[in-house]
Motif scaffolding. Sequence first.
Motif, PDB file in Angstrom:
ATOM      1  N   ASP A 159      43.535  25.413 -22.689  1.00 43.01           N
ATOM      2  CA  ASP A 159      42.234  25.802 -22.138  1.00 43.01           C
ATOM      3  C   ASP A 159      41.102  25.010 -22.780  1.00 43.01           C
ATOM      4  O   ASP A 159      40.147  24.608 -22.114  1.00 43.01           O
ATOM      5  CB  ASP A 159      41.996  27.303 -22.353  1.00 43.01           C
ATOM      6  N   TYR A 171      42.180  28.384 -17.495  1.00 37.95           N
ATOM      7  CA  TYR A 171      42.825  29.581 -16.943  1.00 37.95           C
ATOM      8  C   TYR A 171      44.254  29.732 -17.445  1.00 37.95           C
ATOM      9  O   TYR A 171      45.005  30.543 -16.942  1.00 37.95           O
ATOM     10  CB  TYR A 171      42.827  29.524 -15.411  1.00 37.95           C
ATOM     11  N   SER A 174      46.405  33.261 -19.471  1.00 36.91           N
ATOM     12  CA  SER A 174      46.286  34.395 -18.560  1.00 36.91           C
ATOM     13  C   SER A 174      47.683  34.783 -18.079  1.00 36.91           C
ATOM     14  O   SER A 174      48.656  34.057 -18.292  1.00 36.91           O
ATOM     15  CB  SER A 174      45.397  34.036 -17.368  1.00 36.91           C
ATOM     16  N   ALA A 393      42.699  32.501  -9.859  1.00 32.74           N
ATOM     17  CA  ALA A 393      42.826  32.317 -11.307  1.00 32.74           C
ATOM     18  C   ALA A 393      41.504  32.737 -11.949  1.00 32.74           C
ATOM     19  O   ALA A 393      40.470  32.765 -11.271  1.00 32.74           O
ATOM     20  CB  ALA A 393      43.129  30.854 -11.622  1.00 32.74           C
ATOM     21  N   PRO A 394      41.511  33.052 -13.255  1.00 31.65           N
ATOM     22  CA  PRO A 394      40.282  33.545 -13.893  1.00 31.65           C
ATOM     23  C   PRO A 394      39.091  32.597 -13.761  1.00 31.65           C
ATOM     24  O   PRO A 394      37.948  33.033 -13.788  1.00 31.65           O
ATOM     25  CB  PRO A 394      40.676  33.695 -15.360  1.00 31.65           C
ATOM     26  N   ASN A 395      39.354  31.305 -13.616  1.00 28.64           N
ATOM     27  CA  ASN A 395      38.218  30.376 -13.487  1.00 28.64           C
ATOM     28  C   ASN A 395      37.854  30.111 -12.027  1.00 28.64           C
ATOM     29  O   ASN A 395      36.981  29.291 -11.750  1.00 28.64           O
ATOM     30  CB  ASN A 395      38.502  29.062 -14.224  1.00 28.64           C
ATOM     31  N   TRP A 435      46.359  37.813 -10.418  1.00 27.47           N
ATOM     32  CA  TRP A 435      46.076  37.083 -11.649  1.00 27.47           C
ATOM     33  C   TRP A 435      45.246  37.958 -12.577  1.00 27.47           C
ATOM     34  O   TRP A 435      44.328  38.653 -12.109  1.00 27.47           O
ATOM     35  CB  TRP A 435      45.307  35.809 -11.327  1.00 27.47           C
ATOM     36  N   LEU A 438      41.244  36.172 -18.308  1.00 26.58           N
ATOM     37  CA  LEU A 438      41.662  35.472 -19.520  1.00 26.58           C
ATOM     38  C   LEU A 438      41.961  36.503 -20.606  1.00 26.58           C
ATOM     39  O   LEU A 438      41.264  37.511 -20.730  1.00 26.58           O
ATOM     40  CB  LEU A 438      40.571  34.523 -19.997  1.00 26.58           C
TER      41      LEU A 438
END
Lengths: 440, 311
Positions: A159, A171, A174, A393-395, A435, A438
């Motif tokens: 990351d 991401y 995660s 995804a978290p991003n 998902w 993070l």
Amino acid sequence: MNEMKSFTRRRFMMATGSAVAILGSRATLAQRLRIDPNEFQPVPIAIPNFVGGAPSDGDVGVGVTQVITNNLKRSGLFAPIDQAAYIDKVVNIDAVPQFNNWKSINAQALVTGRMTRQGDGRLKAEFRLWDVATGQPLAGQQYFTQPENWRRIAHIISDQIYERLTGEKGYFDSRVVFVDETGSKERRVKRLALMDQDGANVRYLTRGSDLVITPRFSPSTQEITYMEFGQGEPRVYLLNVETGQREIVGNFPGMTFSPRFSPDGQRVIMSLQQGGNSNLFVMDLRSKSTTRLTDTPAIDTSPSYSPDGSYITFESDRGGKPQIYVMPAAGGQAQRISFGEGTYSTPVWSPRGDYIAFTKQGGGQFSIGIIKPDGSGERILTSGFHNEGPTFAPNGRVVMFFRDLGPGPNLFTVDISGRFEQRQPTPGYASDPAWSPLLS
Amino acid sequence: MKVKVDKTVVASIVLHVLVLGWGLFTFSTKAFVMPEEDTVPVDVISADQLAKVTAGMRSGKKENPKPLVEKVAEAKPPQDDIMGKIDKTPVVTETAPPPQPKPVEKPVEKKPDPPKPVAKSEPKPEPKQVEKKPDMTDPIAEALKKEEKKPPPKPQAATPPKPQKPKERVFDEAKIAALLDKRDPAHQAVTGDTLNSNAALGTSKGKAEAIVATWRGAFAAAVRRCFNFPYNGLNADKFEADIDIYLRPDGTLASQPTIVAVRGPSESIGKAMAENAARAVVQCQAYSFLPKEQYETWKYIGMTFSLKDML
């Protein structure tokens, strides 16, 4: 007359021409040289094996290097260079690398690192990221952790590299919860399972005696909400991944569907079927109080909060066919945002807030796409026989979904440009991915 | 009476409307006709710059006083020449292979015309030139250097070419005649070579900007080769970074690139992009192909990097 006209026109054109010329010359003086990129190519990056602080630490170093290499490669943005091409096989993290040796294999960035087991049994991980062209250090960190967490350390370092070189949050650190499917099609066993985003460390969260669908991660806590078909009607459950604690969410007359957390993790929004229609409700997990958000004779379902919690996107057939709508989180006037051919379903808001992913059905195909919350910029990322259930995804830069080509479903990822699509490794058939945020 | 007046007024109005309408229609259709093929960036250069470019071409061919029209028509030697030139500019190396067949075809047609005897005399001088060229960055620049060396009284590189031009124009008739003698063979050779290489560049990969006669096109192409930003987000066309550089006469950076401004919806992405662009400029130096006699024009270069067309 003709002469007059032609003369006038000629004069006009001359005047115009000279004006353009003057403007042109002035523009040139002020103009900066524009450099537009060529077609995108993954950035070549060299990641020699992390050295071991002691000879026994070498294996961990190799493992961490492999995880980082795999992460960056799977992102589609980086092209890790084969280690066989390296001129320097072992790189001391304490010394400045011989950049010419890395320039000669066309590396743009170089990652060096070391894993050392400490006296107290913990593992120390150090890494440095170098720019090969200028020889400048771009990033460097050290971490301490329990030896069994070495994969997480590798994800965290991945990351860091991703963030430093792209300017976007990573991401890799995660997890993904999904429905693991085993057995024949007629007697399919569906279990809730959890894995790292790279497919490692698979854990099963339910035994498979009851059917489970639509698991969803809390955006702020390590909790999952999902739907289970028990003996009676299907119910929405809440499960703490760390403790294994499980509770039923609400007790409504009728079936509850498609639960999803609010961004703060304090509320669960879901649809409740009553008679022939279904409406959206939100439940406060502390006070257990519920609020009705829609009241229509249509089917409103698949709600998803915007990351700031101020809006909700959902699917509704109030206009005839299922389409995507956006409305204030407290309820109120809903605005339709999807107007393409076919039907739209399962909208999910990106954690970055800039896009809403959806499943689109039309023309005999299921597509996964994204659209801006104002209804503009619709973009289909992938199409095929059967694609469904997008999750960000978290991003917000990668979308995971499942695809069923006949024998059983599998998970796939595609980035939001639609360029890099690849299969997500899972132990068997898998569907309904969600998902996590993070971990760190 | 009134009726007559109305007629003329009406007639004039109708005529005006027709003429204006026709004008609008024809202009508008012309505008729509614009083909959507890849655009050719055209740098507007001043008369002074143009004079410098042409001066360079002329002097470049002074080295080859012998090559005439017959020589240009020959098959193999010109090919080698073209390849040698193409290899020097960075972008052209990518585009060079595909166009090869075209130059080959043309010479094949011409082969029957020039007999062998001519070939014997030519290949000898030309291979020598090809060997020399890789060492030197540019035959034109090389020629200019020689010219500069001849008049030693003025040591500065930038000043000598300027006084030369006025001299050419002011010279006596006899001297002008001498110049004209030199121009004729040079002109033929230049057009022959340039047409071939340009045709190949334009058709092979659509990198039409590489044809631009100024150093700007070549420089942009060289920097672009190293500029590769890992970005998979959308709104790529909204990110821009202004970067200034100062160059030494040998084409290397006199100092680290300066990030002047960054524009885009995300500060972190814009910053990463600007840093990436600055590194690309460092990575791709030295820009030794820049014409030394125009050093004043590229001593400072302001650039705007974008992510446009990346997706």
